[in-house]
Design an enzyme around this catalytic site. Structure first.
Site, PDB file in Angstrom:
ATOM      1  N   ASP A  92       1.463   7.962   3.425  1.00 28.05           N
ATOM      2  CA  ASP A  92       1.713   8.564   2.118  1.00 28.05           C
ATOM      3  C   ASP A  92       3.188   8.316   1.789  1.00 28.05           C
ATOM      4  OD1 ASP A  92       1.469   9.797  -0.290  1.00 28.05           O
ATOM      5  OD2 ASP A  92       0.605  11.660   0.468  1.00 28.05           O
TER       6      ASP A  92
HETATM    7  C1  BGC Z   1       0.862  11.731  -2.977  1.00 27.88           C
HETATM    8  C2  BGC Z   1      -0.234  10.701  -2.944  1.00 27.88           C
HETATM    9  C3  BGC Z   1       0.045   9.615  -3.951  1.00 27.88           C
HETATM   10  C4  BGC Z   1       1.413   9.019  -3.673  1.00 27.88           C
HETATM   11  C5  BGC Z   1       1.778   7.886  -4.612  1.00 27.88           C
HETATM   12  C6  BGC Z   1       2.253  11.122  -2.911  1.00 27.88           C
HETATM   13  O1  BGC Z   1       3.239  12.052  -3.177  1.00 27.88           O
HETATM   14  O2  BGC Z   1       0.680  12.638  -1.925  1.00 27.88           O
HETATM   15  O3  BGC Z   1      -1.450  11.310  -3.200  1.00 27.88           O
HETATM   16  O4  BGC Z   1      -0.953   8.639  -3.893  1.00 27.88           O
HETATM   17  O5  BGC Z   1       2.384  10.038  -3.818  1.00 27.88           O
HETATM   18  O6  BGC Z   1       2.013   8.319  -5.884  1.00 27.88           O
END
Ligand code: BGC
Length: 697
Positions: free
Chosen positions: A240
């Site tokens: 993530d």
């Molecule tokens: C989130 C993800 C997301 C990623 C990219 C993160 O902060 O937890 O769900 O896909 O950002 O935007």
């Protein structure tokens, strides 16, 4: 490929990255970009990767298309409450068709994190509390996202997230710790990820949380043992957003170099935001701490993904197609249909709904009356408030002859501005009042957890004041999560749970209010009576001292598993949702009173539409394993079917459940199907239904 070029494929950056992104693309040191919406910018960067880098490998462009790109559909929690996998698939298809036209080739969705904690803001992105429903809905998202190919051959990968158990963060606070038994993890939290993999999802994202003492991003049980070994997943694993860098804050890595080391050894292929892999992975290989073969495997997976998506043949988004691809009439019609099919009728007593407004005055009162942005819900970056029709506009447009509308917000969401007296005056002039209340789009989603789940600001006071006029009142509740709305539920006769319904939320609500659509959605998550009950969910364990009544505490139950000051029951239970018609259940038949271990459980019941409207019922099948070698839930959803019946019509609903679906993990965590007695229910929700028995032999 040089070592640097290999590392490059494993690095994902956004345009705000401190480095010069264009130069790095030229050097082959970035393999994918995230969160760029502008199609011209996407193509500009792609041209550099394809035409100016030594190997000409195209980049992937990842975005979060969570419930629509420009045309916004109901939030995932809402859509899943339709229990309609075809609808979810159609929504995914329509969403990705817009996103692909705008340059996205990798969608960071679906999120399939089971959650039983409405304080957690990301519950809005989930399909709710149940493993089976989450699995079916998650697989439908994957099919819809990955099954689409544009006329010019462009496709996108889906990314199931967040692996794993992110929905169980302690106290519902985002990014918090999770700690749970491996039994619970495997039986309740993991099945939806597995279902997404079985549906062919090409990528998976690790989660921010630590799990049983080890961050998910470096968790060998999750990544190596379960994902790669047991499930045979061959796709790409991405962290993530900087979850590799966050290993430092978790206190399991001294610096980014150690964070990179632990992550590559754990099997993470791509560093989202790249800070650890970009700066340290090559050195770790040169130092001999990381075998280059590990990078080769990761890069191969990434290149295979790019080939699978035909990116080498179709690297560029066609800028000229974008305007004709967004907000097409058929997409907006689907958005209205999805909004209506996600609305849950929670109460209609006495029956104020559907409304017959000819010659009547309706008052629309509440902060949602003229609201646009909040109808979109969280994670709708490319949605535009200006595209959204307000309730005020939609109701006005849908008014029948000789009907009139009066509107008053009554109060703001934060309670700073309130004019309850005007709201009361408007209510008094009306024949019926529609209260439009709830929480804003900014109150749910990532990093938006709440400890207090009542109506924000002075909205409850507004409800009280309007109800006190004695006028017939209907409430439409707009929210990204279950709210604790006991008082509203007691005092308002008709309640529609409208969630955050997207660009055409208002049209969907009008269709339900006026009876053009008969509500059929049912809760995929329990509504608590009060925050102190959380987590409250239907598939709980019996305990050694189960409460005999589930109502408010009886004195003689003082030694039972109850609260002194609150009922065990939720306000509205999982599976619950009303219709404008009445469905009755009769004639339960357990066609296989004895089920062989390699056979099927076959049960049927008769469903009758005993009311006056055509309606759709979600018929639910639950079981309980009465005695096992380990404790089992008091009820488990095993299947469901949607049936549409005309007034007076009946049908037989039959379930054929493979006996294997009754298995669980034994004391050694091995799957077993034990012989013994079971209860089975076919019914309208998790608390009611016809009850029968069968045995497994
Ligand atoms: C989130 C993800 C997301 C990623 C990219 C993160 O902060 O937890 O769900 O896909 O950002 O935007």
């Amino acid at each position: 490929m040089t070592l640097k070029e290999k590392v490059g494929q494993m690095v994902q950056a956004d345009l705000s990255w401190s480095e010069n992104v264009k130069q790095l693309l030229r050097e082959g040191r970035i393999g994918s970009l995230l969160t760029i919406q502008d199609v011209r910018s996407i193509n500009e960067h792609q041209h550099i990767a394809v035409e100016e880098s030594r190997l000409g490998i195209p980049i992937l462009v990842g975005n979060d298309i969570i419930h629509g790109y420009r045309s916004i559909f109901p939030i995932p929690l809402a859509l899943a409450s339709s229990w309609d996998v075809d609808l979810v698939e159609a929504v995914a298809h329509a969403s990705i068709s817009e996103a692909i036209a705008a340059g996205t080739t990798w969608n960071f969705a679906p999120m399939v994190d089971i959650t039983r904690d409405p304080r957690w803001g990301r519950i809005a992105e989930s399909a709710g509390e149940d493993p089976l429903l989450n699995s079916k809905i998650g697989a439908a998202w994957v099919r819809g996202y990955q099954g689409y190919r544009s006329e010019t051959g462009r496709q996108a990968a889906a990314c199931v997230k967040h692996y794993a158990a992110y929905g169980a963060v302690e106290s519902g606070k985002d990014y918090n710790t999770t700690d749970m038994s491996e039994r619970r993890l495997r039986e309740e939290y993991l099945p939806p990820y597995k279902a997404a993999i079985d549906a062919g999802v090409k990528t998976i994202m690790t989660s921010f949380n630590d799990l049983n003492g080890l961050p998910a991003t470096i968790n060998p049980l999750l990544l190596k043992q379960i994902l790669r070994k047991e499930w045979g997943f061959e796709g790409v694993i991405i962290s993530d957003y900087d979850s590799i860098g966050e290993l430092i804050f978790h206190g399991v890595a001294r610096d980014h170099k150690e964070a990179a080391l632990r992550s590559i050894l754990a099997g993470v292929d791509i560093d989202m935001m790249g800070n650890a892999y970009h700066y340290h992975l090559a050195d770790l290989v040169r130092d001999g701490q990381v075998p280059e073969a590990l990078l080769d495997e990761a890069v191969l997976r990434i290149l295979r993904l790019k080939y699978d998506l035909d990116l080498f043949d179709h690297p560029y988004a066609e800028e000229s197609r974008i305007s004709s691809s967004l907000m097409r009439p058929e997409t907006l019609n689907l958005a209205a249909e999805a909004a209506a099919k996600s609305i849950i009728l929670l109460k209609n007593d006495p029956r104020l709904l559907p409304l017959h407004l000819e010659g009547k005055t309706i008052a629309l009162i509440g902060p949602f009356a003229d609201e646009r942005q909040s109808l979109l819900g969280c994670w709708s970056f490319d949605g535009k408030a200006g595209d959204v029709e307000t309730l005020h506009e939609a109701i006005e447009r849908n008014l029948p002859p000789r009907a009139s509308l009066r509107v008053c917000s009554g109060c703001s969401f934060d309670g700073d501005a309130a004019d309850l007296a005007s709201a009361v005056a408007v209510a008094r002039q009306a024949d019926v009042v529609l209260l439009a209340v709830g929480e804003t789009d900014r109150m749910s989603g990532e990093a938006h957890s709440r400890a207090h789940l009542g109506l924000p600001g002075r909205q409850q006071e507004l409800v009280d004041a309007v109800v006190a006029t004695g006028k017939p009142v209907i409430a439409a509740v707009f929210t990204g999560r279950p709210l604790a709305i006991l008082k509203l539920a007691q005092e308002v006769p008709s309640i529609l749970l409208a969630w955050h319904g997207g660009t055409r939320a208002a049209q969907g609500l009008c269709d339900v209010l006026l009876g053009r659509v008969n509500p059929s959605a049912k809760l995929n998550v329990s509504f608590p009576r009060s925050e102190g009950q959380i987590p409250v969910y239907y598939a709980h364990k019996s305990t050694g001292r189960p409460a005999e009544s589930s109502g408010v505490i009886q004195f003689n139950e003082a030694d039972k598993s109850v609260y002194l000051d609150e009922s065990n029951d939720p306000l509205f239970a999982f599976g619950f949702g009303l219709s404008y018609t009445n469905f009755t259940y009769s004639d339960l038949r357990v066609l296989t009173p004895v089920v062989e271990k390699d056979g099927f459980l076959r049960v049927s019941a008769t469903l009758t539409n005993a009311g006056n409207f055509t309606g759709t019922e979600i018929v639910q099948l639950y079981v309980r394993d009465l005695v096992g070698t380990v404790t089992r839930p008091v009820k488990e959803l095993k299947d469901f079917q949607k049936m549409t019946l005309a007034p007076g019509e009946s049908c037989s609903v039959e379930f054929d459940l493979p006996a294997g679906e009754l298995a669980f993990l034994n004391v050694d965590l091995n799957p077993v199907l034990e012989a013994g007695e079971f209860k089975v229910w076919i019914g309208p929700d998790s608390t009611r239904g016809l009850e029968g028995h069968f045995a497994v032999r």
